[in-house]
Design an enzyme around this catalytic site. Structure first.
Site, PDB file in Angstrom:
ATOM      1  N   TYR A 155      -9.104  29.790 -18.635  1.00 46.20           N
ATOM      2  CA  TYR A 155     -10.175  29.149 -19.402  1.00 46.20           C
ATOM      3  C   TYR A 155     -10.256  27.656 -19.070  1.00 46.20           C
ATOM      4  CZ  TYR A 155     -12.113  26.500 -23.288  1.00 46.20           C
ATOM      5  OH  TYR A 155     -12.806  25.589 -24.037  1.00 46.20           O
TER       6      TYR A 155
ATOM      7  N   HIS B 282     -12.358  17.968 -18.511  1.00 51.24           N
ATOM      8  CA  HIS B 282     -13.608  18.735 -18.553  1.00 51.24           C
ATOM      9  C   HIS B 282     -14.778  17.773 -18.702  1.00 51.24           C
ATOM     10  CE1 HIS B 282     -11.919  22.902 -20.011  1.00 51.24           C
ATOM     11  NE2 HIS B 282     -11.492  22.543 -18.817  1.00 51.24           N
TER      12      HIS B 282
ATOM     13  N   GLU C 241     -13.780  15.584 -22.047  1.00 49.04           N
ATOM     14  CA  GLU C 241     -12.682  16.201 -22.786  1.00 49.04           C
ATOM     15  C   GLU C 241     -11.417  16.109 -21.936  1.00 49.04           C
ATOM     16  OE1 GLU C 241     -14.795  19.674 -25.552  1.00 49.04           O
ATOM     17  OE2 GLU C 241     -13.668  20.221 -23.762  1.00 49.04           O
TER      18      GLU C 241
ATOM     19  N   ASN D  67      -8.050  17.817 -21.918  1.00 47.77           N
ATOM     20  CA  ASN D  67      -7.302  18.944 -22.476  1.00 47.77           C
ATOM     21  C   ASN D  67      -5.826  18.828 -22.101  1.00 47.77           C
ATOM     22  OD1 ASN D  67      -9.594  21.024 -23.385  1.00 47.77           O
ATOM     23  ND2 ASN D  67     -10.227  20.055 -21.482  1.00 47.77           N
TER      24      ASN D  67
END
Length: 352
Positions: A20, A103, A110, A112
């Site tokens: 993901y 991201h 973002e 992560n």
């Protein structure tokens, strides 16, 4: 900026989690993957560490979510490093494993992170974040960094605990009430209540800071400045008390350091452990993690040097181009002037 911890953190298999985060699923496209970048850490090493654990929750994952579309590279790495030092205060960087993945595919930045829930020196379970205890630490850090880097502060961040607990019908009811009130010109909470009742909402409870409404069997509590007893029609932007936030942050970090030091021991012991058994699995993981971190830091430094060199080269090329253009123009005018001086006039009459 807001800090989010994923609800299924540690429960989803690490392979699925990384598929993901790296956009490697079947539905992901090359365009999606182009907006993803590994900033720090080793994904394969992280998978290996997490896979070999016997803990129920094997990793902690979340993100630093920004309203900004992007930030300078130096700012990203500074925030990442500072977040690690805050959340894992008291632990040397070689004693935990973390991966950072960027991201940009949502039109905003973002950062992560995935932290393996194991302290690498002792092999004991590591819990980087426990909400009842660590929420003040994370909130204070977020407030201080938003002010330090002048980041956008969302008024109603997505994914908050209150929003997550609402059913779809209750959330729809809340959104309708909020939109109705926000579009009207109101001067008091009584006007807010009258407007809600006029549109079919039953106000069942009033407190100092919120209202509770019902309609069609759904019941929801409304929070915000419009529903406060003191609402007078003005929307005030309350400046954050950075001094107080820094004090809370320092206190929470001291508590975190004391806990980690007491549970896992001081960081200086790691060198003795590696010297005593340099071929142990833990020692190899620690050394590998440290090498990766050093490589990340060297790569980051090299990128800055390359960018600066490219900028200097571009400036030099522009300067040379301007100089050449000036010299060419000057030479051209010299030739024209010379031709005008030397060339004979065609209309001169020699028979005069």
């Amino acid at each position: 900026m807001i800090v989010e911890f994923f609800q299924k953190s540690g429960k989803t298999p690490p392979v699925a989690m990384y598929r993901y985060l790296l956009r490697l699923r079947n539905q992901d496209t090359d365009e999606d993957r182009a907006q993803v970048r590994l900033l720090a850490g080793d994904v394969n090493l992280s998978k290996h560490i997490i896979h070999d654990m016997n803990f129920a929750t094997k990793y902690t994952a979340g993100c630093l979510s920004f309203a900004e579309p992007d930030l300078p590279t130096a700012t990203k790495y500074a925030l990442m490093q500072d977040f690690e030092k805050t959340l894992l205060h008291g632990l040397d960087a070689s004693r935990y494993n973390i991966v950072w993945i960027e991201h940009l595919d949502k039109g905003r930045l973002e950062l992560n992170f995935v932290i393996a829930n194991q302290e690498l020196e002792t092999g004991m379970r590591l819990q980087p974040y426990f909400d009842p205890i660590d929420r003040p630490l994370v909130d204070s850090w977020k407030q201080v960094k938003n002010e330090q880097y002048d980041l956008i502060r969302p008024q109603a961040p997505k994914g908050t605990a209150n929003r997550a607990r609402l059913s779809k019908k209750n959330q729809a009811l809340k959104d309708e009430a909020d939109a109705l009130v926000a579009q009207a010109e109101l001067r008091s909470r009584q006007q807010v209540i009258r407007l809600l009742r006029k549109n079919g909402f039953e106000v069942t409870r009033q407190t100092k800071n919120n209202l509770t409404v019902e309609r069609d069997g759904c019941r929801v509590r409304l929070h915000g400045v419009y529903y406060q007893q003191s609402f007078d029609g003005q929307i005030y932007e309350i400046a954050p008390d950075i001094t107080l936030a820094k004090q809370k942050l320092n206190h929470a970090m001291d508590v975190k350091k004391q806990f980690n030091t007491k549970k896992y021991g001081p960081s200086e012991a790691i060198g003795e452990m590696i010297q005593h058994d340099p071929l142990s699995r833990t020692a190899r993981i620690v050394v590998s993690s440290e090498r990766i971190r050093n490589a990340d830091r060297q790569t980051h430094t090299a990128e800055h040097a390359i960018n600066r060199a490219e900028q200097q080269l571009g400036d030099a090329k522009r300067s040379v181009t301007q100089t050449i253009t000036y010299e060419q123009t000057l030479e051209r005018y010299r030739r024209i002037e010379q031709e005008r001086t030397v060339a004979p006039r065609s209309d001169f009459n020699f028979n005069m």
